[in-house]
Design an enzyme around this catalytic site. Structure first.
Site, mmCIF file in Angstrom:
data_model
loop_
_atom_site.group_PDB
_atom_site.id
_atom_site.type_symbol
_atom_site.label_atom_id
_atom_site.label_comp_id
_atom_site.label_asym_id
_atom_site.label_seq_id
_atom_site.Cartn_x
_atom_site.Cartn_y
_atom_site.Cartn_z
ATOM 1 N N HIS A 206 -5.913 2.666 -3.994
ATOM 2 C CA HIS A 206 -5.816 3.269 -2.556
ATOM 3 C C HIS A 206 -6.143 4.459 -2.216
ATOM 4 O O HIS A 206 -6.041 5.192 -1.120
ATOM 5 C CB HIS A 206 -4.510 3.037 -2.044
ATOM 6 C CG HIS A 206 -4.312 2.779 -0.642
ATOM 7 N ND1 HIS A 206 -5.203 2.182 0.265
ATOM 8 C CD2 HIS A 206 -3.252 3.246 0.531
ATOM 9 C CE1 HIS A 206 -4.819 2.115 1.764
ATOM 10 N NE2 HIS A 206 -3.810 2.792 1.663
ATOM 11 N N ASP B 134 0.860 -1.087 -0.012
ATOM 12 C CA ASP B 134 -0.138 0.011 -0.084
ATOM 13 C C ASP B 134 0.923 1.220 -0.065
ATOM 14 O O ASP B 134 2.123 1.042 0.589
ATOM 15 C CB ASP B 134 -0.857 -0.063 1.266
ATOM 16 C CG ASP B 134 -1.883 -0.945 1.285
ATOM 17 O OD1 ASP B 134 -1.881 -1.825 0.397
ATOM 18 O OD2 ASP B 134 -2.955 -1.090 2.167
ATOM 19 N N HIS C 25 3.696 -2.256 3.239
ATOM 20 C CA HIS C 25 3.803 -0.758 2.554
ATOM 21 C C HIS C 25 5.138 -0.755 1.898
ATOM 22 O O HIS C 25 6.196 -0.846 2.423
ATOM 23 C CB HIS C 25 3.491 0.322 3.647
ATOM 24 C CG HIS C 25 2.202 0.217 4.301
ATOM 25 N ND1 HIS C 25 2.044 -0.843 5.251
ATOM 26 C CD2 HIS C 25 1.054 0.960 4.303
ATOM 27 C CE1 HIS C 25 0.873 -0.764 5.777
ATOM 28 N NE2 HIS C 25 0.143 0.207 5.158
HETATM 29 ZN ZN ZN Z 1 -2.405 3.390 3.290
#
Ligand code: ZN
Length: 615
Positions: free
Chosen positions: A93, A39, A185
């Protein structure tokens, strides 16, 4: 001792699957699926992450932002093309990573759509991208405004907090299970490092890494828009991975098939990997040059099947075809501009050094083969055609065929003609109308009345005159009930019956026939009563010699090649200098118009006893 432990393990293994709520351990390798997701990027470490994923052959799902600080698709747009090429899933996202519960529905849509346009552009076309709401938020407004499947996760190593590769790795390994979605991430180097280590360990444990949409598809779950999904453990459905499409090539015609449900095929001919921007095909592709063809399927979520690659050498000249024939020559033409026709007449395949047909004109032999050659193109496929003994040209009457001589003779005597230019269609079965038309031609197409005696023979039909003529001369009587059945396939005994009547009409046969010849045939009982004299006559005069030496197949149909044989024999009978059987009656048609072909009304007025000399 060891045996006892083994027995205990075996009994446990047998019992375990039946204990409610417990999952069966130790799945077979390959059945364990897991998805890894990243992400908030792309960012500084995404490039090295892609390197690591590529060297491991692992696809990931990237839930990307638009402008999340310096990260996001706006500044790292070029990485998206690489992700597509390497089989990763491009997912959404939101543009600026806002708290969704604090923004309006229309702002949610705008957040999603702005990123979506980057994803769509990178993919080359629209597809149903997956969405992950920042922070994994989920409420009714979100579900109502996000018109895509909403994906959360089931394994959260809290990588954004620890910034420690070992912790990231350990946290993943603690919680990873079949069907998990791992959250990471890619804007932290430690997340990339810990994630790649975890991938290595999970692979060694038999996990297969898949994108998020693939995880659900292979578990038989159809993702719905506005619905939240967090994992897809094995509930008994394990679909296989997509396979590559199939390609089969026939000259410049290529057939492709998807081999997978629900995928649309896209292809390229320039060696590049197909994208959603590449042309689609529903199964056939026409090519006219030498190309590298690549075909891939795409499902609605943008997942690409493996790519099928095939070298297609479609740069061939068009095969020659016959334009005209006559006076001992044949003229051939290829539609390829500037082509030269080369040919052989000895049965060998022509090559680039075979004889040239000047302006396409050549003198045929019995078996002829021709190709077209043109500069910069491969030689065409071979065109083969034949000449009969009388010089008539057909594609489909080879000298090796049993009917070659008969067809040649039938055509030469104009008893029969081809079905199309240069085609005889030897296997095409005759209808009743076709046979009568041939007799009508033999008779020289005399003028007839114009009222059909049969309810199913329209006065305007192409076969009306022949049938009106034949009925008038008592050569045909129909099938009963005032019908003729013109388009019904004619049987061999019907052919014999009609030809017999015609021979009687011509004064070349008597209806007193020696039927003893029929006893030679094992299937003579299948001959209908009305047709027995006609079949006997046909055998006696050599019109029919049996399909085999012991069978006449009276109810069999009559392909044109067989008909040609009968016609040639019939022509010999009809045009014999002397009657083959002395007419015992006047040559005019018999007084009663008895149904000649119907299987029903048997000719009960006594088939003449076999006094009449058959020869
Ligand atoms: Zn995020």
């Amino acid at each position: 001792m060891k045996k006892k432990i083994l027995a205990l393990l075996l009994s446990l293994a047998l019992v375990l699957p039946f204990i409610g709520g417990l999952t069966v351990p130790a799945e077979a390798a390959g059945n364990k699926l897991i998805a890894i997701t990243f992400d908030d990027g792309p960012g500084n470490y995404t490039g090295s992450l892609l390197d690591g994923l590529a060297s491991r052959g692992v696809p990931a799902t990237f839930f990307m932002c638009g402008a999340n600080g310096s990260y996001g698709v706006k500044n790292y747009n070029s990485l998206l093309t690489r992700m597509v090429a390497e089989g990763h899933q491009l997912a959404n996202h939101s543009w600026g990573h806002p708290t969704f519960s604090k923004i309006s529905g229309s702002e949610m849509q705008s957040q999603i759509n702005q990123v979506g346009s980057y994803l769509t552009r990178a993919m080359g076309g629209s597809y149903n991208y997956l969405v992950r709401i920042p922070g994994g938020e989920n409420n009714a407004t979100i579900r109502a405004n996000v018109a895509h499947p909403i994906i959360t996760w089931s394994v959260d190593p809290v990588d954004w907090k620890y910034h420690n590769a070992d912790t990231v790795y350990n946290n993943i390994m603690k919680n990873a299970a079949d069907g998990s979605i791992i959250l990471l991430h890619d804007i932290y180097q430690t997340s990339v490092q810990g994630g790649l280590r975890a991938i290595d360990t999970l692979k060694s444990q038999g996990y297969e890494f898949v994108t998020v949409s693939e995880l659900f598809r292979r578990r038989g779950i159809a993702l719905q828009n506005g619905t939240v999904y967090s994992s897809a453990p094995n509930r008994g459905t394990n679909l296989p991975a997509y396979s590559a499409p199939s390609i089969s090539v026939n000259g410049g015609n290529v057939s492709v098939s998807a081999n997978n449900n629900g995928v649309t095929l896209h292809y390229t001919t320039d060696g590049t990997t197909p994208t959603l921007a590449s042309p689609t095909t529903n199964g056939t592709i026409s090519l006219n040059s030498k190309v590298t063809l690549k075909v891939a399927g795409f499902d609605p979520f943008g997942t690409r099947t493996p790519v099928a690659t095939q070298q297609v050498d479609a740069n061939v000249a068009e095969a020659p075809s016959i334009v005209s024939a006559g006076n001992g020559t044949v003229t051939l033409r290829s539609s390829t501009v500037g082509s030269v026709i080369r040919y052989t007449t000895d049965g060998s395949n022509p090559t680039g050094s075979s004889a040239i047909a000047q302006n396409g004109v050549m003198t045929p032999g019995k078996t002829n083969k021709a190709i077209a050659t043109a500069a910069g193109k491969n030689p065409s496929p071979v065109t083969t055609f034949y000449s009969t003994e009388y010089g008539d040209i057909f594609y489909d009457v080879p000298p090796t065929a049993w009917y070659y001589t008969f067809v040649g003779s039938a055509v030469n005597k104009k008893l029969m003609v081809g079905t199309q230019d240069f085609l005889f269609s030897p296997a095409m079965e005759m209808t009743r109308a076709m046979l009568v038309t041939i007799l009508y031609s033999m008779e020289g197409k005399p003028a007839t009345g114009n009222v059909s005696p049969f309810s199913d023979v329209k006065n305007t039909a192409w076969y009306a005159s022949p049938i009106i003529w034949a009925a008038d001369k008592n050569i045909v009587g129909g099938i009963g009930d005032g019908k003729f059945a013109p388009n019904t396939l004619i049987t061999r005994q019907q052919v014999a019956a009609i030809m017999f009547k015609y021979a009687i009409y011509k004064g070349k046969a008597s209806d007193r026939v020696d039927q003893s010849s029929l006893s030679r045939y094992s299937d003579q009982k299948q001959i209908s009563d009305y047709a027995r004299p006609a079949m006997a006559w046909a055998v006696n005069v050599g019109l029919m010699s049996g399909v085999t030496s012991t069978t006449l197949q009276p109810q069999g149909t009559c392909p044109r090649a067989q008909c040609a044989t009968m016609m040639v024999n019939f022509d010999r009978v009809i045009n014999a200098p002397e009657p083959t059987a002395p007419p015992t009656q006047s040559p005019s048609p018999s007084p009663e118009a008895e149904p000649d072909e119907s299987a029903e009304p048997a000719n009960t007025d006594a088939p003449a006893p076999s006094e009449a000399p058959a020869e």
